[in-house]
Design a protein around this motif. Structure first.
Motif, PDB file in Angstrom:
ATOM      1  N   TYR A  24      76.554  73.252  16.445  1.00 46.83           N
ATOM      2  CA  TYR A  24      76.288  73.274  17.885  1.00 46.83           C
ATOM      3  C   TYR A  24      74.961  72.570  18.115  1.00 46.83           C
ATOM      4  O   TYR A  24      73.906  73.171  18.245  1.00 46.83           O
ATOM      5  N   SER A  70      81.677  75.452  21.856  1.00 50.53           N
ATOM      6  CA  SER A  70      80.880  76.667  21.761  1.00 50.53           C
ATOM      7  C   SER A  70      80.773  77.072  20.302  1.00 50.53           C
ATOM      8  O   SER A  70      81.507  76.575  19.442  1.00 50.53           O
ATOM      9  N   THR A  71      79.881  78.001  20.028  1.00 47.74           N
ATOM     10  CA  THR A  71      79.715  78.470  18.660  1.00 47.74           C
ATOM     11  C   THR A  71      81.019  79.035  18.118  1.00 47.74           C
ATOM     12  O   THR A  71      81.370  78.822  16.949  1.00 47.74           O
ATOM     13  N   ASP A  72      81.773  79.727  18.956  1.00 48.62           N
ATOM     14  CA  ASP A  72      83.033  80.328  18.508  1.00 48.62           C
ATOM     15  C   ASP A  72      84.113  79.285  18.248  1.00 48.62           C
ATOM     16  O   ASP A  72      85.012  79.513  17.443  1.00 48.62           O
ATOM     17  N   GLU A  73      84.022  78.145  18.913  1.00 51.23           N
ATOM     18  CA  GLU A  73      85.054  77.121  18.787  1.00 51.23           C
ATOM     19  C   GLU A  73      84.871  76.206  17.589  1.00 51.23           C
ATOM     20  O   GLU A  73      85.829  75.571  17.136  1.00 51.23           O
TER      21      GLU A  73
END
Length: 570
Positions: A5, A172-175
């Motif tokens: 990110y 995003s960090t989750d993606e």
């Protein structure tokens, strides 16, 4: 998938884009935040400059070796180079050799960051400046340049891995580690669509901007322009149509490739981009040649490529990437237009280099050559026991040394060492005549039928003959009208014209003809007591497996992202 990110924590370039007439100014780097970048046109420009700095070149990316030494163009003289892992059985998902995945996704992330966060700025504090309009023109054009660069980085990934995740936003960090691979034809289409979207918006010539020119009159060369956009689309279309990526041989893909490459040829005529002297394609001034479409310039004078590749036995030389006899055999006889082993070619075993295609002498240094490099007073002795030959450590194993891309005027002697700028050719016009010939021949099934409906018709045979005429080689002979014979001669022509420019390694893969890499031919030379020479061909085996058509995705990426699957065989 290594998509950190990045956002503003990225290391970005900070510096003006107008400081040098002939190149981008890759010189100062800082960690800056979004607010700071947005305050200044120069800061935003620095970010774009840093993205340009991620463009690829091959000045010896594998411990001095180039990809030419990973295919049948060359053999690297030193055994400690990682380039040998491409064919010695050491290549694997844990030893990927290439850093393309990591580097190109990092560059794509910077592109996405720019496109999401730095468009639509107005820099109100600069409105009263005399050059406000011209600076804003350049700022607004950054969007086109960055979209081009992102598309180019995706081409590098698709060419190497096939299906790759297509990410067009800052995740995003989750993606980050959830993306799946996108089918390669969708990636190729994305690249071509991006080129179509920006081609009429991006300048055709940065040296001719009229009222929008910089006050100092300094053009921003080495930037993506209209021809570069057309060239990227055309090369992408050729790969999309090639057997590796088009196993069903969809004729429409060949048509698209023919049209795209013909558009480059026609646009080059419009913008005065034309073929010149072949020997001007490398050297410190090659970026000024009219044939050049897009280039990656070094950021400073250097002599590292010459250090890698000047002959052993010449002060400062290390042997390096040594052309193979396989490549030498591709150079036809000039008088007859025939290969050395064809009946009636005129080839002489006693004088094997006489009457060769002029590109041979401009590309390859052979036994007996003088003034190579310029400060070398004696003739090259590449026969066994000679001053530039085996059994010296690092001496050429093939019987030849490299000239192309080396600047023979550079001096590596301790007391008079010199350096010069180097420019890697990304796109030049010569490639696109060949690309077009390949595409139109596959589409029409003939070497004599031009692209239907073309207002300036050009056949495959004529396109190849234009390349040959540049170096005074005879036109293709009558029997080349046969498609099978043409295909053989076309591949030979491409190998010769584009030698050491980073094409051959990929060409044999997209053609699915990797079997040719199972062996290379070397030349072993001995000197007789009467001063004559004996020339003996020697075949060296290399390993090849069909899984090598595509690169392995790094094992570390598969561990981080469970949605990724490995390429077959790895």
């Amino acid at each position: 998938m290594k998509l950190k990110y990045l956002f503003i924590g990225s290391i970005i370039g900070f510096g003006g884009l107008t400081a040098c007439e002939d190149q981008l100014n890759y010189q100062e780097y800082s960690t800056l935040d979004k607010g700071y970048i947005s305050e200044s046109y120069l800061n935003v420009g620095g970010l774009v400059t840093n993205i340009y700095a991620q463009l690829d070149s091959d000045w010896g990316n594998y411990g001095g070796a180039t990809l030419a030494s990973a295919c049948d163009e060359a053999e690297y003289a030193w055994s400690n180079s990682t380039v040998h892992d491409f064919y010695n059985g050491a290549w694997s998902a844990s030893n990927t050799i290439s850093s393309t995945w990591t580097k190109n996704y990092a560059a794509i992330q910077q592109c996405n960051m720019f496109l999401e966060n730095f468009l639509g700025l107005t820099f109100p504090d600069l409105r009263l400046n005399d050059d406000y309009e011209s600076q804003m023109f350049r700022y607004n054009n950054y969007e086109n340049e960055v979209r081009f660069l992102r598309a180019y980085f995706y081409f590098n990934l698709a060419r190497e891995y096939g299906d790759v995740p297509l990410v067009t936003k800052v995740p995003s960090t989750d993606e980050v580690n959830t993306f799946e691979r996108t089918p390669v034809q969708e990636v190729f289409k994305f690249i071509q669509d991006e080129c179509d979207a920006i081609v009429d918006k991006i300048p055709a010539d940065y040296t001719n901007l009229g009222d929008l020119a910089l006050p100092e009159g300094q053009p921003e060369t080495a930037r993506a322009n209209r021809l570069a956009v057309l060239a990227l689309k055309a090369r992408t279309a050729l790969y999309a149509a090639s057997p590796l990526f088009n196993p069903d041989q969809d004729a429409d893909l060949w048509k698209i490739a023919a049209e795209a490459n013909k558009a480059v040829i026609d646009s080059c005529k419009k913008y005065d981009c034309k073929l010149g002297a072949y020997d001007k394609l490398w050297g410190a001034e090659n970026h000024r040649e009219k044939e050049m479409i897009f280039m990656r310039r070094s950021d400073k004078d250097n002599n590292s490529f010459e250090k890698y590749n000047f002959p052993i036995g010449v002060e400062g030389g290390s042997g390096g990437n040594c052309p193979t006899q396989t490549l030498v055999d591709a150079y036809e006889m000039k008088s007859t237009g025939k290969l050395w082993n064809e009946e009636g070619s005129g080839y002489s075993e006693a004088d094997p280099y006489a009457d060769r295609d002029p590109r041979f002498a401009l590309t390859i240094a052979k036994n007996g050559d003088t003034k190579w490099p310029a400060y070398n007073a004696g003739a090259l002795q590449i026969y066994y026991g000679g001053s530039n030959a085996e059994p010296l450590s690092g001496a050429t194993p093939t019987g030849y040394y490299l000239k192309k891309y080396c600047d023979g005027s550079i001096d590596l002697r301790a007391g008079s060492s010199s350096t010069k700028f180097h420019t890697w050719i990304t796109f030049r016009l010569g490639e696109f005549y060949l690309n077009y010939a390949e595409a139109v021949a596959h589409y029409t099934g003939s070497v004599e039928i031009p692209l239907p409906g073309d207002k300036s018709p050009l056949t495959a045979r004529q396109a190849v003959d234009i390349i040959r005429a540049r170096v005074d080689m005879p036109a293709l002979r009558d029997e080349v009208r046969d498609m099978d014979i043409f295909w053989k001669r076309y591949k030979n022509e491409r190998m010769v014209e584009l030698a050491f420019e980073g094409h051959r390694f990929w060409d044999v893969r997209r053609w699915k003809e990797g079997e040719v890499l199972k062996e290379i031919t070397l030349m072993k030379i001995t000197r007789n007591t009467n001063g004559t020479f004996n020339y003996r061909r020697e075949v060296r085996q290399r390993s090849w497996d069909n899984k090598m058509y595509l690169f392995p995705i790094p094992q570390s990426e598969l561990v981080k992202n469970q949605n990724l699957d490995q390429n077959p065989g790895w």
